[in-house]
Write a protein that holds these residues in place. Sequence first.
Motif, PDB file in Angstrom:
ATOM      1  N   LEU A 118       2.217   5.776  -3.486  1.00  0.00           N
ATOM      2  CA  LEU A 118       3.375   5.487  -2.640  1.00  0.00           C
ATOM      3  C   LEU A 118       3.026   5.583  -1.157  1.00  0.00           C
ATOM      4  O   LEU A 118       3.507   4.780  -0.347  1.00  0.00           O
ATOM      5  CB  LEU A 118       4.525   6.432  -2.989  1.00  0.00           C
ATOM      6  N   ILE A 135       3.519   2.587   1.707  1.00  0.00           N
ATOM      7  CA  ILE A 135       4.331   2.699   2.929  1.00  0.00           C
ATOM      8  C   ILE A 135       3.498   2.971   4.173  1.00  0.00           C
ATOM      9  O   ILE A 135       4.051   3.274   5.226  1.00  0.00           O
ATOM     10  CB  ILE A 135       5.418   3.785   2.771  1.00  0.00           C
ATOM     11  N   ARG A 136       2.209   2.823   4.074  1.00  0.00           N
ATOM     12  CA  ARG A 136       1.311   3.127   5.190  1.00  0.00           C
ATOM     13  C   ARG A 136       1.726   2.411   6.477  1.00  0.00           C
ATOM     14  O   ARG A 136       1.719   2.997   7.538  1.00  0.00           O
ATOM     15  CB  ARG A 136      -0.114   2.764   4.803  1.00  0.00           C
ATOM     16  N   THR A 162       4.709   1.134   7.308  1.00  0.00           N
ATOM     17  CA  THR A 162       6.161   1.027   7.495  1.00  0.00           C
ATOM     18  C   THR A 162       6.669   2.146   8.393  1.00  0.00           C
ATOM     19  O   THR A 162       5.925   3.039   8.788  1.00  0.00           O
ATOM     20  CB  THR A 162       6.896   1.093   6.141  1.00  0.00           C
ATOM     21  N   GLU A 163       7.950   2.106   8.667  1.00  0.00           N
ATOM     22  CA  GLU A 163       8.609   3.115   9.501  1.00  0.00           C
ATOM     23  C   GLU A 163       9.289   4.199   8.655  1.00  0.00           C
ATOM     24  O   GLU A 163      10.161   4.897   9.148  1.00  0.00           O
ATOM     25  CB  GLU A 163       9.662   2.438  10.392  1.00  0.00           C
ATOM     26  N   LEU A 164       8.909   4.328   7.414  1.00  0.00           N
ATOM     27  CA  LEU A 164       9.554   5.281   6.508  1.00  0.00           C
ATOM     28  C   LEU A 164       8.986   6.681   6.727  1.00  0.00           C
ATOM     29  O   LEU A 164       8.233   7.218   5.910  1.00  0.00           O
ATOM     30  CB  LEU A 164       9.363   4.834   5.060  1.00  0.00           C
ATOM     31  N   GLN A 224      10.094   9.732   4.172  1.00  0.00           N
ATOM     32  CA  GLN A 224       9.478   9.576   2.860  1.00  0.00           C
ATOM     33  C   GLN A 224       7.990   9.946   2.921  1.00  0.00           C
ATOM     34  O   GLN A 224       7.467  10.580   2.014  1.00  0.00           O
ATOM     35  CB  GLN A 224       9.636   8.150   2.339  1.00  0.00           C
ATOM     36  N   ARG A 225       7.329   9.563   4.021  1.00  0.00           N
ATOM     37  CA  ARG A 225       5.915   9.881   4.175  1.00  0.00           C
ATOM     38  C   ARG A 225       5.705  11.395   4.244  1.00  0.00           C
ATOM     39  O   ARG A 225       4.835  11.945   3.561  1.00  0.00           O
ATOM     40  CB  ARG A 225       5.360   9.214   5.450  1.00  0.00           C
ATOM     41  N   ILE A 246      12.030   3.759  -1.105  1.00  0.00           N
ATOM     42  CA  ILE A 246      10.882   3.053  -0.516  1.00  0.00           C
ATOM     43  C   ILE A 246      10.930   1.578  -0.875  1.00  0.00           C
ATOM     44  O   ILE A 246      10.814   0.708  -0.006  1.00  0.00           O
ATOM     45  CB  ILE A 246       9.562   3.699  -0.985  1.00  0.00           C
ATOM     46  N   SER A 287      13.382  -0.787   0.849  1.00  0.00           N
ATOM     47  CA  SER A 287      13.175  -1.092   2.268  1.00  0.00           C
ATOM     48  C   SER A 287      12.012  -2.068   2.478  1.00  0.00           C
ATOM     49  O   SER A 287      11.747  -2.461   3.604  1.00  0.00           O
ATOM     50  CB  SER A 287      12.908   0.198   3.043  1.00  0.00           C
ATOM     51  N   LEU A 288      11.337  -2.444   1.412  1.00  0.00           N
ATOM     52  CA  LEU A 288      10.231  -3.390   1.523  1.00  0.00           C
ATOM     53  C   LEU A 288      10.751  -4.829   1.545  1.00  0.00           C
ATOM     54  O   LEU A 288      11.874  -5.105   1.137  1.00  0.00           O
ATOM     55  CB  LEU A 288       9.252  -3.202   0.358  1.00  0.00           C
ATOM     56  N   ARG A 343      11.758  -5.524  -6.529  1.00  0.00           N
ATOM     57  CA  ARG A 343      12.239  -4.190  -6.133  1.00  0.00           C
ATOM     58  C   ARG A 343      12.934  -3.491  -7.299  1.00  0.00           C
ATOM     59  O   ARG A 343      12.750  -2.291  -7.505  1.00  0.00           O
ATOM     60  CB  ARG A 343      13.177  -4.305  -4.940  1.00  0.00           C
TER      61      ARG A 343
END
Length: 166
Positions: free
Chosen positions: A30, A34-35, A37-39, A42-43, A113, A116-117, A124
């Motif tokens: 995961l 999300i590397r 992204t602005e999440l 979650q990170r 996650i 939001s992709l 999704r």
Amino acid sequence: MAEVQLFNWTSQVFGIIGVAAGKISVSALLLGIIRQTELRWQRVYLWTITLASAIALSCSILTFSQCSPPKRLWDQRVDGNCINPLVMSGFGTFTGSFNTFADASLALIPITIFWSLQNKTAERIQLSIVFALNILTSICSGIKTQYLAELANREDLTWATFDIFA
């Protein structure tokens, strides 16, 4: 009997480390997704799941260091001292509870996650369903955690740990 108990304690260590490795691998997957992204939350949360490795490592160390010398744990003929078995039982229950919580969160966090992709809606939904099935792991982990109190039972360890392994 000593050899059977040695195998029993050793297999517990592999089980502890294996469970943590599964959580870490899902978190790493995961995090890779999300590397870019602005999440942020979650990170940060997924990195805290990697605490499972520290907890598993400390539980594994405690497993074999609860007696001095360690051989006393599986061979009662060896002279030595052991800590109160309730310590191992309590820490095992804590480890199991953390793993149950981590499994439940790894069933829910991926949904936030994936939605939001920039993927198709069908993709999704599919990804969310696949990761949501991790809730079954959480349920099994919760059931198993209740049996970890039996780690304090040193009268017949092979039978006391049967439910944990089963």
